[in-house]
Design an enzyme around this catalytic site. Sequence first.
Site: not given
Length: 359
Positions: A298, A333
Amino acid sequence: MTEDDLALRPLAISGPADRVPGARTLAGGMLFFSAVEAIVHDEVEGYQRASIALDHLHDWARSHGRERPVQRTLNRLSAPRPPFAGLSMDRPQIMGIINVTPDSFSDGGDRLEAGRAIEEGLAMHEAGAALLDVGGESTRPGSDPVPEDEELRRILPVIEALAGEGCLVSVDTRRPGVMREAVAAGARIINDVTALSGDEQSLATAASLGVPVVLMHMQGEPKTMQRQPRYSDAAAEIYQFLASRLVACEKAGIAPQNVCVDPGIGFGKSLTHNLQLLDQIALFHGLGVPVLLGASRKSFIGKLSYGEPPKQRVSGSLAAAVAAAERGVQIMRVHDVAETHQALAVWEALTCRAGEERA
Ligand code: HH2
């Protein structure tokens, strides 16, 4: 906040070898904690925080008139978690990401063709992913929704094939129609970035399907969520939000043992909010259910480093996964399954087995 406006964040977390007398297990797993940060909310003062050793917590609770909520939250922090979708929750598990999309922020277009997505899913499974998260709609900042039939067209053959090969598959969707079709095709978990609040049918649909759910927090909508995210205390407010969604799930007939929570890194959060959430993620164990983290590749990683593009954020993603494991997070994840598996194997050996060898 829940429980009389109170939350407790475990502090002084250690592995078994460094466990101090009086420490309690964290979520029934391999870690222990010996202090907490109490977070209380009142209308006038806002959120107040205080660090307290477990030895002194009883006195603190009594002097603040909060004995029952402190005891209940402490019990939830420590209690063993039942398996989630059949997966043991006493050690970190890896969820591999399969984006069947042209525009996902880090791997858009890589697996738009079903055959490629299936092949990579099987490779992730081999590399250590305990579950595979299949999504057909990007929810990256600025993204537009995808028509439902297109989302279905992308994911159904992939879910069917991976489930047929014996993989545990979750479907990453915010649409009740997609939830239904995906479960019929073999998905055994629903992962919803709107925490089942994106459509008025989502809660009832998930309840009727009877599968476990991941509830993620998002402030706003993907299109606009990064414009000016605001919180007075991000971790505490998101804790409160997820607690309210757990209550909504229970009312709809979804039992807590079928729920996992996720603070939603990057979904309506600034760099500061993301760092606060990662650092304070152990707070969410107080909800009594497994915690999932999606930090992989991210943008906050690039912001903390040299602004690398997503595929060059693997090392930062591993640092985040290890930090999360140290805080007892049960599901990671990730895009880079083999690398995460290796990092967590070393972490686990050092944290949990080094003590046995020393003894
Ligand atoms: N992040 C993304 C999508 N789904 N689900 C959960 N539970 N937690 C997350 O952090 C999360 C999620 C976004 O990442 P990705 O799927 O790689 O990208 P995109 O939305 O662009 O497809």
